[in-house]
Design a protein around this motif. Structure first.
Motif: not given
Length: 158
Positions: A46, A48, A97, A99
């Motif tokens: 991810v 973030r 966040k 992905h």
């Protein structure tokens, strides 16, 4: 995508914060910090953005309810409380966040970076004002060394 993320993020930050020392990276990589206390981490699966809102908060049912209410209505990320060393030292954080799989194209990645870097200061200001009534102080200390603060932020955002 991670290499593109870092290079574009740094290009955006150079435009937003042109003075030396206004933003930076940590030596071990995958972490970039910028005002007003925003930390980007981009390792693993991810990307973030994390930020400290307030510190020195006293835990109470009203504080927990205010965080829960904000999370019910806020669509761009989530807020959470982290305990400090005493009952009067709780900290409020925010993060959002994505992905890597979400970014189908480089353009979608670049758009997300632009949106979050522009929105973060307003989110932090609004949330900070909302929680001022609970005491404490702003989490990020602009006059202190940013690197230890960024490391602590990363630890609390994990």
């Amino acid at each position: 995508m991670k290499d593109v993320f870092e290079s574009y993020l740094h290009a955006v930050l150079r435009q937003l914060y042109p003075e030396p020392g206004q933003w930076g990276t940590l030596g071990f990589g995958n972490l970039t910090w910028c005002p007003p206390g925003v930390v980007f981490t981009y390792g693993g699966s991810v990307a973030r953005l994390s930020a400290g809102i307030r510190s020195g908060l006293q835990l109470s049912p009203e504080l927990v309810e205010a965080v829960a209410d904000l999370n019910k209505t806020f669509v761009a990320g989530y807020f959470w409380l982290v305990p400090g060393q005493t009952d009067h030292d709780w900290q409020l954080f925010w993060a959002t966040k994505m992905h890597w799989d979400y970014f189908q194209t480089t353009d979608s990645l670049l758009q997300w970076i632009a949106q979050v870097t522009q929105a973060a200061p307003a989110v932090l200001q609004a949330a900070g004002e909302k929680f001022e009534r609970f005491g404490g102080a702003p989490w990020w200390n602009a006059g202190a060394d940013p690197e230890p603060q960024a490391i602590l932020m990363m630890a609390n955002a994990a």
